[in-house]
Design an enzyme around this catalytic site. Structure first.
Site, PDB file in Angstrom:
ATOM      1  N   SER A 250      24.114  -8.927  23.682  1.00 48.05           N
ATOM      2  CA  SER A 250      24.541  -7.725  22.895  1.00 48.05           C
ATOM      3  C   SER A 250      23.504  -6.744  22.680  1.00 48.05           C
ATOM      4  O   SER A 250      23.238  -5.976  23.485  1.00 48.05           O
ATOM      5  CB  SER A 250      24.807  -8.482  21.540  1.00 48.05           C
ATOM      6  OG  SER A 250      25.399  -7.914  20.559  1.00 48.05           O
ATOM      7  N   HIS A 455      32.344 -13.031  21.379  1.00 55.86           N
ATOM      8  CA  HIS A 455      31.123 -12.576  21.378  1.00 55.86           C
ATOM      9  C   HIS A 455      29.937 -13.605  21.312  1.00 55.86           C
ATOM     10  O   HIS A 455      28.716 -13.510  21.892  1.00 55.86           O
ATOM     11  CB  HIS A 455      30.807 -11.275  20.410  1.00 55.86           C
ATOM     12  CG  HIS A 455      29.690 -10.447  20.477  1.00 55.86           C
ATOM     13  ND1 HIS A 455      29.594  -9.522  21.595  1.00 55.86           N
ATOM     14  CD2 HIS A 455      28.519 -10.076  19.955  1.00 55.86           C
ATOM     15  CE1 HIS A 455      28.779  -8.845  21.789  1.00 55.86           C
ATOM     16  NE2 HIS A 455      27.737  -9.238  20.602  1.00 55.86           N
TER      17      HIS A 455
END
Length: 487
Positions: A250, A455
């Site tokens: 990320s 995610h």
């Protein structure tokens, strides 16, 4: 309702009033003239064999995890609850309390690593602008004890995260442990402002308003242009290698792309870059939390400038304590815990290890600058990957134009492998493809073979090794053998 209020207060707290263990390490004073100020600071475990011996002598530890308690006051993580009845009302089974998990939630990363039988080192690196960044290292594994000639691998966490993300899922599933078992020298970075890097030689993050403003006046641009180069240089100097593998998740990918584009000489220090859930372009993200935040950028700017709120979701003992009761297996509120996570990152209950949620909440959020969130929100609104937007007047002063410049992806010469998923609400496949098209030296773009992979699954999924990490390891080995990237 009392528990829900506790969790909500912890989630919405944005400033720690005074320096304390809750907010990370104690502020480091500015060295006076003549002080012998020495960095880096290195804490190395010298008694690894003794640790292994103690673990081997505790074979019955796992058999004694579930112990009944007579009062919540007797148990760490529940002592803030007034009565046994209140704890039972929250859905906590007092006959099945797991002190092992609660301990994991409160241990600092080096302590957590040592608890599970691996050696741990703590290193402090000083950046060119005075931030003191704490790095954590696993130099070798109890399953692979050769300490010499181990290729260094650098791991970089995402927004509101820390080095803990690579180890909280324990040996066998935590990426740092797996890499150490394979023979790598594992280094984990911590970005400025999180609980482990909340220090500066001059500015106090909890001090006077002017100090706070100067300490927190950064986004992931500074993490990429200053923090990553400092840590990478340190790792290479310590290990004697010329290049390292970089694995980012990320924001750990965002900051890498910033570094490699703004400081292109660092491309030559990267053997391979494994981008887990790569975030650069964000115009198509589905996360309702982040998209809503992008609509209130003016409000966030006002909060930071007028109210003096510069820190976003610092580490909170209150949240960790609440997580022990609200998010354990026996609690009826556990579903609320992981649905809050899903609201941000996407839904995938099948890959969520709900037993470990109290541990996750013990380490995350780890704190960040409000400007990091604002910078991402600017990307959502502008539909571009570019530097921080300070406003027209300040942009003219800073950049010489009314708009901030875009990052030049063509400068990124390091071989990059993009690992993405179809259910990632923060790194949409179409946005990953836009990044893919802009990078000049891509090893490949690899879709995780689980349509619900989200995610957070890139670091915490139950089957993350078979779904993702095994392919990452294969790519790294092929790069080392000179097979990849294909010229």
């Amino acid at each position: 309702m009392k528990l829900l209020a506790i969790v909500l207060v912890a989630l919405t707290s944005s400033v720690c009033a005074t320096p304390s263990p809750k907010c990370g390490l104690k502020h480091v004073r500015r060295p006076a003239d003549g002080d012998d100020f020495k960095v880096p600071i290195v804490e190395i475990d010298q008694n690894f064999q003794e640790i292994l011996t103690n673990i081997q002598q505790s074979d019955d530890f796992e058999d004694n995890l579930n112990i009944p308690i007579d009062s919540p006051k007797d148990h760490m993580g529940l002592h803030y609850i007034d009565t046994l009845e209140e704890m039972q009302e929250m859905g906590v089974n007092t006959q099945s309390i797991n002190p092992d998990l609660i301990e994991d939630a409160f241990l600092l990363v080096p302590e957590l690593i040592r608890k599970h039988g691996y050696p741990a080192e703590r290193h402090t690196v000083r950046t060119s602008d005075g931030y003191l960044l704490e790095m954590h290292r696993i130099p070798f594994s109890p399953h692979n004890t050769t300490a010499e000639g181990r290729q260094p691998v650098f791991l970089m966490h995402g927004l509101l995260d820390s080095s803990s993300t690579w180890v909280i899922m324990r040996p066998g599933n935590g990426l740092a442990y797996l890499l150490a078992d394979m023979g790598y020298d594992v280094w984990m970075g911590n970005a400025r402002g999180n609980r482990y890097s909340r220090n500066h030689v001059t500015f106090d993050p909890d001090g006077r308003r002017s100090d706070r403003r100067r300490f927190w006046e950064f986004s992931w641009h500074e993490i990429g242009t200053t923090d990553l180069p400092a840590m990478i240089d340190y790792v290479l100097a310590q290990t004697g290698y010329e290049k390292l593998h970089y694995i980012g998740h990320s924001q750990g990918t965002t900051s890498f792309f910033v570094m490699a584009s703004e400081r292109p000489a660092y491309n030559d220090k990267i053997l391979s870059m494994q981008a887990l859930a790569p975030v650069a372009f964000m115009s198509n993200l589905r996360s309702p939390f982040v998209r809503a935040a992008s609509l209130f950028l003016n409000t966030l700017d006002t909060a930071t400038s007028v109210l003096g709120i510069y820190e976003f979701l610092p580490t909170s003992e209150l949240l960790a304590l609440g997580g022990q009761a609200a998010c354990r297996d026996e609690a009826w509120t556990q579903a609320l815990c992981y649905n809050v996570l899903f609201l941000i990152a996407g839904f995938n209950s099948a890959q969520t290890n709900t037993t470990m949620i109290p541990v996750m909440l013990g380490h995350t959020p780890a704190g960040a600058s409000a400007n990091q969130l604002i910078h991402y929100g600017q990307g959502v609104r502008s539909r571009r990957f570019r530097q921080y937007d300070w406003g027209m007047v300040s942009n003219l002063w800073t950049y010489g134009s009314i708009n901030p410049p875009a990052y030049n992806l063509r400068n990124i010469r390091a071989p990059v492998a993009l690992h993405y998923s179809a259910n990632d609400w923060l790194a949409e496949p179409v946005d990953v493809e836009e990044l893919h098209q802009g990078l000049p030296n891509v090893i490949g773009k690899f879709l995780v073979p689980d349509p619900l992979f989200n995610h957070l699954d890139f670091v915490w999924a139950i089957d993350v090794r078979t779904l993702l990490y095994d392919r990452v390891f294969q790519i790294m080995r092929l790069v080392e053998q000179g097979v990849l990237p294909i010229r």
